[in-house]
Design a protein around this motif. Structure first.
Motif, PDB file in Angstrom:
ATOM      1  N   THR A  26       0.812  -1.219   0.000  1.00 42.06           N
ATOM      2  CA  THR A  26       0.000   0.000   0.000  1.00 42.06           C
ATOM      3  C   THR A  26       0.844   1.267   0.000  1.00 42.06           C
ATOM      4  O   THR A  26       0.306   2.365  -0.138  1.00 42.06           O
ATOM      5  N   SER A  27       2.167   1.138   0.123  1.00 43.94           N
ATOM      6  CA  SER A  27       3.017   2.333   0.149  1.00 43.94           C
ATOM      7  C   SER A  27       3.841   2.511  -1.116  1.00 43.94           C
ATOM      8  O   SER A  27       4.599   3.474  -1.226  1.00 43.94           O
ATOM      9  N   ILE A  28       3.698   1.628  -2.077  1.00 41.97           N
ATOM     10  CA  ILE A  28       4.474   1.747  -3.310  1.00 41.97           C
ATOM     11  C   ILE A  28       4.121   3.037  -4.037  1.00 41.97           C
ATOM     12  O   ILE A  28       4.990   3.700  -4.610  1.00 41.97           O
ATOM     13  N   ASP A  29       2.859   3.433  -3.992  1.00 38.40           N
ATOM     14  CA  ASP A  29       2.478   4.687  -4.645  1.00 38.40           C
ATOM     15  C   ASP A  29       3.165   5.882  -3.978  1.00 38.40           C
ATOM     16  O   ASP A  29       3.488   6.875  -4.627  1.00 38.40           O
ATOM     17  N   ALA A  30       3.424   5.789  -2.674  1.00 39.12           N
ATOM     18  CA  ALA A  30       4.137   6.865  -1.978  1.00 39.12           C
ATOM     19  C   ALA A  30       5.582   6.960  -2.471  1.00 39.12           C
ATOM     20  O   ALA A  30       6.155   8.048  -2.501  1.00 39.12           O
ATOM     21  N   MET A  31       6.151   5.833  -2.875  1.00 40.89           N
ATOM     22  CA  MET A  31       7.498   5.872  -3.439  1.00 40.89           C
ATOM     23  C   MET A  31       7.479   6.634  -4.766  1.00 40.89           C
ATOM     24  O   MET A  31       8.344   7.468  -5.024  1.00 40.89           O
ATOM     25  N   ALA A  32       6.473   6.351  -5.584  1.00 45.44           N
ATOM     26  CA  ALA A  32       6.353   7.060  -6.857  1.00 45.44           C
ATOM     27  C   ALA A  32       6.123   8.552  -6.625  1.00 45.44           C
ATOM     28  O   ALA A  32       6.678   9.392  -7.336  1.00 45.44           O
ATOM     29  N   VAL A  33       5.331   8.891  -5.608  1.00 44.80           N
ATOM     30  CA  VAL A  33       5.121  10.300  -5.262  1.00 44.80           C
ATOM     31  C   VAL A  33       6.436  10.918  -4.817  1.00 44.80           C
ATOM     32  O   VAL A  33       6.744  12.069  -5.152  1.00 44.80           O
ATOM     33  N   GLY A  34       7.239  10.176  -4.075  1.00 44.79           N
ATOM     34  CA  GLY A  34       8.545  10.662  -3.647  1.00 44.79           C
ATOM     35  C   GLY A  34       9.432  11.023  -4.821  1.00 44.79           C
ATOM     36  O   GLY A  34      10.166  12.014  -4.777  1.00 44.79           O
ATOM     37  N   VAL A  35       9.351  10.220  -5.897  1.00 43.42           N
ATOM     38  CA  VAL A  35      10.102  10.547  -7.109  1.00 43.42           C
ATOM     39  C   VAL A  35       9.660  11.912  -7.626  1.00 43.42           C
ATOM     40  O   VAL A  35      10.473  12.768  -7.953  1.00 43.42           O
ATOM     41  N   GLY A  36       8.345  12.139  -7.675  1.00 45.18           N
ATOM     42  CA  GLY A  36       7.824  13.426  -8.137  1.00 45.18           C
ATOM     43  C   GLY A  36       8.220  14.575  -7.232  1.00 45.18           C
ATOM     44  O   GLY A  36       8.483  15.689  -7.700  1.00 45.18           O
ATOM     45  N   LEU A  37       8.280  14.312  -5.938  1.00 43.43           N
ATOM     46  CA  LEU A  37       8.653  15.364  -4.990  1.00 43.43           C
ATOM     47  C   LEU A  37      10.104  15.815  -5.155  1.00 43.43           C
ATOM     48  O   LEU A  37      10.469  16.911  -4.731  1.00 43.43           O
ATOM     49  N   ALA A  38      10.922  14.966  -5.784  1.00 42.64           N
ATOM     50  CA  ALA A  38      12.312  15.351  -6.020  1.00 42.64           C
ATOM     51  C   ALA A  38      12.403  16.541  -6.970  1.00 42.64           C
ATOM     52  O   ALA A  38      13.407  17.240  -6.996  1.00 42.64           O
ATOM     53  N   PHE A  39      11.335  16.771  -7.736  1.00 47.26           N
ATOM     54  CA  PHE A  39      11.337  17.842  -8.723  1.00 47.26           C
ATOM     55  C   PHE A  39      10.497  19.034  -8.298  1.00 47.26           C
ATOM     56  O   PHE A  39      10.258  19.939  -9.079  1.00 47.26           O
ATOM     57  N   VAL A  40      10.034  19.042  -7.061  1.00 43.74           N
ATOM     58  CA  VAL A  40       9.183  20.108  -6.538  1.00 43.74           C
ATOM     59  C   VAL A  40       9.896  20.746  -5.353  1.00 43.74           C
ATOM     60  O   VAL A  40      10.651  20.081  -4.641  1.00 43.74           O
ATOM     61  N   ASP A  41       9.625  22.009  -5.131  1.00 45.83           N
ATOM     62  CA  ASP A  41      10.234  22.715  -4.004  1.00 45.83           C
ATOM     63  C   ASP A  41       9.491  22.342  -2.723  1.00 45.83           C
ATOM     64  O   ASP A  41       8.531  23.009  -2.328  1.00 45.83           O
ATOM     65  N   VAL A  42       9.904  21.234  -2.121  1.00 47.51           N
ATOM     66  CA  VAL A  42       9.277  20.754  -0.895  1.00 47.51           C
ATOM     67  C   VAL A  42      10.342  20.032  -0.065  1.00 47.51           C
ATOM     68  O   VAL A  42      11.238  19.396  -0.618  1.00 47.51           O
ATOM     69  N   SER A  43      10.221  20.146   1.225  1.00 41.55           N
ATOM     70  CA  SER A  43      11.113  19.411   2.117  1.00 41.55           C
ATOM     71  C   SER A  43      10.650  17.961   2.171  1.00 41.55           C
ATOM     72  O   SER A  43       9.526  17.678   2.601  1.00 41.55           O
ATOM     73  N   ILE A  44      11.485  17.043   1.733  1.00 46.66           N
ATOM     74  CA  ILE A  44      11.112  15.630   1.755  1.00 46.66           C
ATOM     75  C   ILE A  44      10.899  15.149   3.185  1.00 46.66           C
ATOM     76  O   ILE A  44      10.069  14.271   3.427  1.00 46.66           O
ATOM     77  N   VAL A  45      11.608  15.728   4.128  1.00 49.21           N
ATOM     78  CA  VAL A  45      11.433  15.355   5.537  1.00 49.21           C
ATOM     79  C   VAL A  45      10.018  15.699   5.990  1.00 49.21           C
ATOM     80  O   VAL A  45       9.328  14.861   6.583  1.00 49.21           O
ATOM     81  N   HIS A  46       9.574  16.932   5.694  1.00 44.10           N
ATOM     82  CA  HIS A  46       8.216  17.327   6.080  1.00 44.10           C
ATOM     83  C   HIS A  46       7.171  16.471   5.371  1.00 44.10           C
ATOM     84  O   HIS A  46       6.193  16.033   5.988  1.00 44.10           O
TER      85      HIS A  46
END
Length: 186
Positions: A113-133
């Motif tokens: 159920t968390s694999i989609d969160a991994m894919a979202v994490g890939v997208g977050l690498a290209f957005v101005d967001v703190s991955i920690v937050h």
């Protein structure tokens, strides 16, 4: 990314885990709040780690993750749901003897159920967001949602009785199928 957007992202990432938690709660005899919280923390920890992994992979594996994440989640949830249905026709003693297997099934469900969160994490690498937050928001949201889901599932299990594990297995299969359909139709 605003905090409101981050909150909605966190809630969206925890919906699959919430549905799986309802299924798990329905299959458990009488989960207590501490048991539900432990399951919530397990799911929450895994859901916190996977977007960080995705973020770290970034653009290197973005296409591979997007191409296969829905199939991986579908196969895992189909197998786990099928296993729950299969075990529901067995004797109670078999379930009691499989304590360590139950943890493995919980971990596999949390990963699926968390694999989609991994894919979202890939997208977050290209957005101005703190991955920690972002990862912490997703993890906390998932912990809360899964804990509530297990406790709600317990009430469902009391209504459904012996068929609760079958219902839980069907729910996992439906969650996996929904993930697959959403990704294929996108």
């Amino acid at each position: 990314m605003t905090y409101t957007a981050l909150l909605f992202l966190a809630l969206a990432m925890s919906t699959d885990a919430f549905a799986a938690a309802i299924a798990k709660g329905a299959a458990l005899r009488k989960p207590t709040f501490p048991q539900a919280l432990r399951i919530g923390l397990l799911f929450g920890c895994i859901e916190t780690i996977t977007p960080v992994i995705g973020w770290a992979l970034g653009s290197l594996a973005a296409d591979a993750i997007r191409q296969w994440d829905h199939w991986i989640a579908f196969v895992l949830l189909l197998g786990l749901g099928g296993r729950m249905i299969w075990l529901s026709f067995g004797e109670d003693e078999e379930e009691e003897a499989a304590g360590s297997q139950k943890l493995v099934v919980l971990v596999l469900t949390a990963v699926a159920t968390s694999i989609d969160a991994m894919a979202v994490g890939v997208g977050l690498a290209f957005v101005d967001v703190s991955i920690v937050h972002a990862a912490l928001a997703i993890g906390v949201s998932t912990t809360v949602m899964v804990t509530i889901g297990v406790l709600l599932g317990q009430r469902l299990g009391a209504v459904v009785g012996r068929n609760a594990e079958r219902v839980g297995g069907v729910v996992l299969i439906l969650v996996g199928t929904t993930i697959l359909i959403e990704h294929l139709s996108a």
